[in-house]
Scaffold this motif. Structure first.
Motif, short mmCIF file in Angstrom:
data_model
loop_
_atom_site.label_atom_id
_atom_site.label_comp_id
_atom_site.label_asym_id
_atom_site.label_seq_id
_atom_site.Cartn_x
_atom_site.Cartn_y
_atom_site.Cartn_z
N ALA A 120 0.83 -1.21 0.00
CA ALA A 120 0.00 0.00 0.00
C ALA A 120 0.86 1.26 0.00
O ALA A 120 0.62 2.22 0.75
CB ALA A 120 -0.97 0.00 1.18
N MET A 121 1.90 1.25 -0.85
CA MET A 121 2.80 2.39 -0.97
C MET A 121 3.02 2.69 -2.44
O MET A 121 2.81 1.83 -3.31
CB MET A 121 4.17 2.08 -0.33
N SER A 122 3.48 3.87 -2.72
CA SER A 122 3.94 4.17 -4.07
C SER A 122 5.28 3.48 -4.29
O SER A 122 5.99 3.20 -3.32
CB SER A 122 4.11 5.68 -4.26
N PRO A 123 5.64 3.16 -5.53
CA PRO A 123 6.95 2.55 -5.77
C PRO A 123 8.10 3.36 -5.18
O PRO A 123 9.06 2.79 -4.64
CB PRO A 123 7.03 2.47 -7.29
N ARG A 124 8.02 4.67 -5.27
CA ARG A 124 9.10 5.51 -4.74
C ARG A 124 9.19 5.38 -3.22
O ARG A 124 10.29 5.26 -2.66
CB ARG A 124 8.87 6.96 -5.14
N THR A 125 8.04 5.40 -2.55
CA THR A 125 8.05 5.27 -1.09
C THR A 125 8.53 3.88 -0.68
O THR A 125 9.31 3.73 0.27
CB THR A 125 6.64 5.51 -0.52
N PHE A 126 8.08 2.85 -1.41
CA PHE A 126 8.52 1.49 -1.10
C PHE A 126 10.03 1.36 -1.25
O PHE A 126 10.71 0.77 -0.39
CB PHE A 126 7.82 0.49 -2.02
N TYR A 127 10.57 1.91 -2.33
CA TYR A 127 12.02 1.87 -2.55
C TYR A 127 12.75 2.53 -1.39
O TYR A 127 13.73 1.98 -0.86
CB TYR A 127 12.33 2.57 -3.87
N ARG A 128 12.27 3.72 -1.02
CA ARG A 128 12.95 4.46 0.05
C ARG A 128 12.87 3.71 1.38
O ARG A 128 13.86 3.63 2.11
CB ARG A 128 12.31 5.85 0.17
N ARG A 129 11.69 3.17 1.71
CA ARG A 129 11.51 2.48 2.99
C ARG A 129 12.35 1.20 3.04
O ARG A 129 12.96 0.89 4.07
CB ARG A 129 10.03 2.16 3.20
N LEU A 130 12.37 0.45 1.94
CA LEU A 130 13.15 -0.80 1.93
C LEU A 130 14.64 -0.49 2.02
O LEU A 130 15.38 -1.17 2.74
CB LEU A 130 12.85 -1.60 0.67
N ARG A 131 15.07 0.53 1.31
CA ARG A 131 16.48 0.90 1.36
C ARG A 131 16.88 1.32 2.77
O ARG A 131 17.95 0.95 3.27
CB ARG A 131 16.74 2.04 0.37
#
Length: 330
Positions: free
Chosen positions: A249-260
């Motif tokens: 339930a995130m945007s790809p950009r937010t998911f990328y940032r959170r996972l990183r």
């Protein structure tokens, strides 16, 4: 039967700081506690003092008495040097008498040499790191590089595997390195199960070319845990960052940032590492063909699996499987 003898050195007779009790406990726990349900072969451990058998003046009123002195290094398959006291890092303060000579003799006899944290200074003082890449605790890497310019010091990694000589950063990075040695000696399955019992990740990435970057720490981001668990359970299917972001339930950009931020790696690298870890496990625990292992791990064709194994691990899937079963049969 034994997986090899391990000599752990308390590197100075002047005592050990409180944090070195933790570092000393790491190889003792990993190599000194048999795990008969995981492997018929475990290690023979001996703890050696660089002094006369005592390490007085330790923290909390502790005096450490070891069963062996430096003579305990003779015949060891692996020698682990724990941190040297801070006083030994000062210019003009020598290491314990005879330590560097004992380290050279052990290496000349074929022992695998390992340092934890500032134990790298002892290996460097013995000349064993000349022309090699090495690491230590980040607070001391600049000092290590200045005192030993012939050593290529990397302060960005958890540990460096240079074949017969391995060095780790400080504190818990020593556990990463010891588990890596178990993985090398007894295979990924044994190392992963041992790590699970110790409630730690089986392997954390270090960003260095010399060792296998297979997995990453568990995420501290509770919002990511369900989607990462789901991804691990579906590695055999095509997975995209967009799909994982949608499930989180995130945007790809937010998911990328959170996972990183949570794992220190990118989503695509995380997926590749998980797939390589799955492929290793399948190669070790099944007789499935390389083609089937590639399919079930999500790495696709046998050629693609071989490509990633050679690039990340340094051997082919077939050689990896043969070496693992050779180790189990030894």
């Amino acid at each position: 039967m034994s997986a090899g003898s391990v000599a752990v050195i308390v590197a100075d007779e002047m005592g050990i700081p409180s944090w070195d009790l933790y570092e000393l406990s790491i190889p003792c726990t990993v190599f000194g506690v048999p795990q008969p349900d995981l492997s018929d072969h475990w290690y023979d451990l001996r703890v050696c003092s660089a002094g006369d058998g005592d390490a007085p003046g330790g923290p909390f009123g502790i005096t450490l008495r070891t069963p062996y002195g430096l003579e305990g290094l003779a015949g060891a398959d692996t020698v682990v040097v724990t941190s040297v006291p801070d006083a030994c890092l000062e210019e003009g303060r020598p290491l314990a008498p005879g330590l560097t000579d004992a380290l050279r003799r052990a290496h000349d006899a074929g022992a695998r040499m390992v340092s934890l944290c500032t134990g790298a200074f002892a290996l460097a003082e013995a000349g064993l790191l000349d022309g090699r890449r090495a690491t230590a605790h980040w607070q001391h890497t600049a000092q290590l590089a200045a005192r030993h310019p012939e050593v290529t010091v990397d302060d960005s990694v958890l540990y460096v595997d240079d074949g017969d000589i391995l060095t780790s950063a400080g504190l818990t990075a020593g556990l990463d390195l010891c588990l890596h040695l178990v993985r090398r000696d007894l295979g990924a399955h044994v190392a992963n199960q041992l790590a699970r019992r110790m409630v730690v990740p089986a392997h954390r990435p270090g960003g260095q070319a010399q060792f296998i970057d297979l997995s990453v720490p568990e995420s501290d981001d509770a919002g990511l845990a369900p989607v990462l668990d789901w991804a691990r359970a579906h590695l055999d299917r095509p997975l995209t960052v967009e799909e994982l972001a949608r499930r989180a339930a995130m945007s790809p950009r937010t998911f990328y940032r959170r996972l990183r931020a949570a794992t220190g790696t990118t989503p695509l690298r995380w997926l590749l590492n998980q797939r390589l870890a799955r492929a290793q496990s399948l190669l070790e625990t099944t007789d499935l063909s390389v083609e089937k292992v590639g399919e079930l791990s999500g790495l696709g064709t046998a050629n693609n699996l071989r490509h990633h194994f050679l690039r990340q691990i340094g051997v082919s899937p077939g050689d990896y499987r043969r070496s693992f079963f050779a180790c189990r049969a030894a």
